[in-house]
Design a protein around this motif. Structure first.
Motif, PDB file in Angstrom:
ATOM      1  N   ALA A  55      -7.474   2.802   4.781  1.00 50.63           N
ATOM      2  CA  ALA A  55      -7.202   2.464   6.180  1.00 50.63           C
ATOM      3  C   ALA A  55      -7.607   1.020   6.472  1.00 50.63           C
ATOM      4  O   ALA A  55      -6.884   0.291   7.171  1.00 50.63           O
ATOM      5  CB  ALA A  55      -7.942   3.427   7.104  1.00 50.63           C
ATOM      6  N   LYS A  56      -8.750   0.597   5.930  1.00 50.50           N
ATOM      7  CA  LYS A  56      -9.185  -0.787   6.120  1.00 50.50           C
ATOM      8  C   LYS A  56      -8.248  -1.755   5.407  1.00 50.50           C
ATOM      9  O   LYS A  56      -7.912  -2.818   5.930  1.00 50.50           O
ATOM     10  CB  LYS A  56     -10.618  -0.969   5.610  1.00 50.50           C
ATOM     11  N   MET A  57      -7.813  -1.393   4.212  1.00 52.24           N
ATOM     12  CA  MET A  57      -6.867  -2.238   3.483  1.00 52.24           C
ATOM     13  C   MET A  57      -5.579  -2.422   4.280  1.00 52.24           C
ATOM     14  O   MET A  57      -5.024  -3.521   4.361  1.00 52.24           O
ATOM     15  CB  MET A  57      -6.536  -1.617   2.122  1.00 52.24           C
ATOM     16  N   ALA A  58      -5.086  -1.322   4.849  1.00 52.29           N
ATOM     17  CA  ALA A  58      -3.843  -1.385   5.619  1.00 52.29           C
ATOM     18  C   ALA A  58      -3.996  -2.316   6.820  1.00 52.29           C
ATOM     19  O   ALA A  58      -3.079  -3.095   7.132  1.00 52.29           O
ATOM     20  CB  ALA A  58      -3.448   0.015   6.083  1.00 52.29           C
ATOM     21  N   GLU A  59      -5.144  -2.264   7.488  1.00 49.56           N
ATOM     22  CA  GLU A  59      -5.397  -3.165   8.617  1.00 49.56           C
ATOM     23  C   GLU A  59      -5.386  -4.617   8.161  1.00 49.56           C
ATOM     24  O   GLU A  59      -4.826  -5.497   8.835  1.00 49.56           O
ATOM     25  CB  GLU A  59      -6.742  -2.831   9.258  1.00 49.56           C
ATOM     26  N   GLU A  60      -6.017  -4.897   7.018  1.00 46.39           N
ATOM     27  CA  GLU A  60      -6.067  -6.272   6.514  1.00 46.39           C
ATOM     28  C   GLU A  60      -4.673  -6.773   6.146  1.00 46.39           C
ATOM     29  O   GLU A  60      -4.329  -7.922   6.421  1.00 46.39           O
ATOM     30  CB  GLU A  60      -6.998  -6.327   5.298  1.00 46.39           C
ATOM     31  N   ILE A  61      -3.860  -5.906   5.552  1.00 45.77           N
ATOM     32  CA  ILE A  61      -2.501  -6.304   5.196  1.00 45.77           C
ATOM     33  C   ILE A  61      -1.685  -6.599   6.453  1.00 45.77           C
ATOM     34  O   ILE A  61      -0.973  -7.609   6.530  1.00 45.77           O
ATOM     35  CB  ILE A  61      -1.823  -5.208   4.351  1.00 45.77           C
ATOM     36  N   ARG A  62      -1.782  -5.722   7.447  1.00 42.87           N
ATOM     37  CA  ARG A  62      -1.013  -5.919   8.685  1.00 42.87           C
ATOM     38  C   ARG A  62      -1.438  -7.178   9.425  1.00 42.87           C
ATOM     39  O   ARG A  62      -0.609  -7.844  10.056  1.00 42.87           O
ATOM     40  CB  ARG A  62      -1.166  -4.696   9.593  1.00 42.87           C
ATOM     41  N   SER A  63      -2.723  -7.504   9.351  1.00 40.57           N
ATOM     42  CA  SER A  63      -3.220  -8.673  10.074  1.00 40.57           C
ATOM     43  C   SER A  63      -2.850  -9.985   9.396  1.00 40.57           C
ATOM     44  O   SER A  63      -2.921 -11.055  10.015  1.00 40.57           O
ATOM     45  CB  SER A  63      -4.742  -8.589  10.222  1.00 40.57           C
ATOM     46  N   GLY A  64      -2.482  -9.897   8.135  1.00 42.58           N
ATOM     47  CA  GLY A  64      -2.148 -11.107   7.395  1.00 42.58           C
ATOM     48  C   GLY A  64      -3.362 -11.902   6.960  1.00 42.58           C
ATOM     49  O   GLY A  64      -3.231 -13.000   6.420  1.00 42.58           O
ATOM     50  N   GLY A  65      -4.535 -11.363   7.179  1.00 46.48           N
ATOM     51  CA  GLY A  65      -5.761 -12.053   6.809  1.00 46.48           C
ATOM     52  C   GLY A  65      -6.139 -11.807   5.367  1.00 46.48           C
ATOM     53  O   GLY A  65      -5.373 -11.221   4.599  1.00 46.48           O
ATOM     54  N   PRO A  66      -7.333 -12.252   4.963  1.00 53.16           N
ATOM     55  CA  PRO A  66      -7.780 -12.032   3.582  1.00 53.16           C
ATOM     56  C   PRO A  66      -7.871 -10.540   3.260  1.00 53.16           C
ATOM     57  O   PRO A  66      -8.269  -9.735   4.095  1.00 53.16           O
ATOM     58  CB  PRO A  66      -9.174 -12.686   3.560  1.00 53.16           C
ATOM     59  N   PHE A  67      -7.499 -10.210   2.034  1.00 53.44           N
ATOM     60  CA  PHE A  67      -7.500  -8.822   1.582  1.00 53.44           C
ATOM     61  C   PHE A  67      -8.795  -8.605   0.798  1.00 53.44           C
ATOM     62  O   PHE A  67      -8.871  -8.854  -0.398  1.00 53.44           O
ATOM     63  CB  PHE A  67      -6.261  -8.583   0.716  1.00 53.44           C
ATOM     64  N   ARG A  68      -9.842  -8.122   1.493  1.00 55.23           N
ATOM     65  CA  ARG A  68     -11.174  -8.045   0.890  1.00 55.23           C
ATOM     66  C   ARG A  68     -11.565  -6.637   0.447  1.00 55.23           C
ATOM     67  O   ARG A  68     -12.344  -6.470  -0.480  1.00 55.23           O
ATOM     68  CB  ARG A  68     -12.236  -8.542   1.887  1.00 55.23           C
ATOM     69  N   THR A  69     -11.066  -5.610   1.095  1.00 53.66           N
ATOM     70  CA  THR A  69     -11.498  -4.240   0.816  1.00 53.66           C
ATOM     71  C   THR A  69     -10.955  -3.760  -0.523  1.00 53.66           C
ATOM     72  O   THR A  69      -9.810  -4.035  -0.883  1.00 53.66           O
ATOM     73  CB  THR A  69     -11.043  -3.295   1.933  1.00 53.66           C
ATOM     74  N   ARG A  70     -11.794  -3.048  -1.252  1.00 52.77           N
ATOM     75  CA  ARG A  70     -11.399  -2.461  -2.519  1.00 52.77           C
ATOM     76  C   ARG A  70     -11.783  -0.981  -2.508  1.00 52.77           C
ATOM     77  O   ARG A  70     -12.647  -0.563  -1.735  1.00 52.77           O
ATOM     78  CB  ARG A  70     -12.103  -3.165  -3.688  1.00 52.77           C
ATOM     79  N   PRO A  71     -11.181  -0.172  -3.351  1.00 53.18           N
ATOM     80  CA  PRO A  71     -11.585   1.236  -3.414  1.00 53.18           C
ATOM     81  C   PRO A  71     -13.070   1.348  -3.723  1.00 53.18           C
ATOM     82  O   PRO A  71     -13.629   0.509  -4.443  1.00 53.18           O
ATOM     83  CB  PRO A  71     -10.736   1.796  -4.563  1.00 53.18           C
ATOM     84  N   PRO A  72     -13.739   2.364  -3.181  1.00 52.45           N
ATOM     85  CA  PRO A  72     -15.180   2.501  -3.412  1.00 52.45           C
ATOM     86  C   PRO A  72     -15.500   2.873  -4.853  1.00 52.45           C
ATOM     87  O   PRO A  72     -14.666   3.458  -5.557  1.00 52.45           O
ATOM     88  CB  PRO A  72     -15.574   3.640  -2.456  1.00 52.45           C
ATOM     89  N   ALA A  73     -16.710   2.509  -5.279  1.00 54.73           N
ATOM     90  CA  ALA A  73     -17.172   2.968  -6.599  1.00 54.73           C
ATOM     91  C   ALA A  73     -17.209   4.495  -6.582  1.00 54.73           C
ATOM     92  O   ALA A  73     -17.631   5.106  -5.596  1.00 54.73           O
ATOM     93  CB  ALA A  73     -18.548   2.396  -6.892  1.00 54.73           C
ATOM     94  N   ASP A  74     -16.758   5.102  -7.662  1.00 49.85           N
ATOM     95  CA  ASP A  74     -16.592   6.549  -7.656  1.00 49.85           C
ATOM     96  C   ASP A  74     -16.714   7.066  -9.081  1.00 49.85           C
ATOM     97  O   ASP A  74     -16.168   6.466 -10.013  1.00 49.85           O
ATOM     98  CB  ASP A  74     -15.211   6.899  -7.079  1.00 49.85           C
ATOM     99  N   PRO A  75     -17.407   8.197  -9.289  1.00 47.86           N
ATOM    100  CA  PRO A  75     -17.580   8.711 -10.652  1.00 47.86           C
ATOM    101  C   PRO A  75     -16.333   9.368 -11.226  1.00 47.86           C
ATOM    102  O   PRO A  75     -16.247   9.590 -12.435  1.00 47.86           O
ATOM    103  CB  PRO A  75     -18.699   9.740 -10.486  1.00 47.86           C
TER     104      PRO A  75
END
Length: 256
Positions: A209-229
């Motif tokens: 959801a955060k990634m989608a917001e960053e893409i729509r805003s046209g700003g820097p794409f900083r969010t990555r999937p969380p660390a996960d086992p």
């Protein structure tokens, strides 16, 4: 001695290279910037690894993984890959790759597009539906109770069998999803794409959801999937996901 070539040596390529070396397979890495930029990676991987140009990696490999942005697929060395079993990890992301009308409309699949360029190669879609961090985390030996399965698709039965044998050596089972025309079943935002291998699906959905917001805003794409086992995905469960998923066109994706 078997050799595994890599065109694109980012997160997916280097993690697969580590599994290949652990399985006794030599690796030849390449990228678009030149062999000298892979010196540190090769040193970390050890004596079974070397760096080369994409053409050299293509000619050296008994199997060749292509792991590059879709926007660069026409730069793949078609002549050097002729006759090779090519494992295609490429996904289509318009925010990164630009717009491809034939993919947006569902007229073709990403792998069919790549296969059209690599006319003499035997393309098998693989390793595109799993987060790169889960590649080492979920790899298990043959027969392990908690072994995960990955989908593959391709138009050449012998190439699919060869790819499945390689993937088995790397630590995963496989489920045949059909020809390349059916590879949409494990493209982005389908039921078999990434999420089933996550232990923390809530965390993944929040990050998306955060990634989608960053893409729509046209700003820097900083969010990555969380660390996960990671969470093992059985072949039976994967078959069910592949069968039940609807086709998700680009306009309906969360990330586009």
């Amino acid at each position: 001695m078997a050799t595994h070539g890599f065109i694109g040596s980012g997160s997916i390529g280097t993690k697969l290279a580590r599994l290949a070396i652990a399985a006794g397979i030599d690796v030849v890495l390449s990228n678009s910037r030149g062999p000298e930029t892979l010196a540190q990676t090769v040193a970390e991987l050890g004596e079974r690894a070397r760096a080369a140009t994409p053409e050299e990696a293509a000619r050296a490999g008994d199997w060749v993984v292509v792991s590059i942005p879709l926007a660069a697929y026409r730069k793949l060395p078609a002549a050097a890959l002729a006759g090779k079993v090519v494992l295609d990890t490429i996904n289509y992301y318009p925010f990164r790759d630009g717009d491809f009308e034939e993919l947006d409309s569902g007229r073709t699949t990403t792998s069919e597009l790549v296969q059209h360029h690599l006319t003499g190669a035997k393309l098998v879609k693989a390793f595109n539906n799993i987060n790169d961090g889960h590649i080492p985390a979920l790899a298990r030996p043959t027969g392990a109770a908690d072994r995960s399965a990955l989908p593959i698709a391709g138009d050449d039965p012998e190439a699919k069998a060869s790819a499945a044998a390689l993937i088995d050596r790397l630590g995963f089972g496989t489920v045949d999803a059909g020809p390349l025309a059916e590879s949409w079943r494990f493209e982005p935002d389908t039921a078999a794409y990434v999420t089933p291998y996550f232990a923390d699906t809530d965390g993944l959905n929040a990050a998306k959801a955060k990634m989608a917001e960053e893409i729509r805003s046209g700003g820097p794409f900083r969010t990555r999937p969380p660390a996960d086992p990671g969470a093992p995905l059985s072949a039976d469960r994967l078959r069910a996901l592949l069968a039940e998923t609807p086709r998700v066109l680009t306009a309906d994706r969360v990330l586009r």
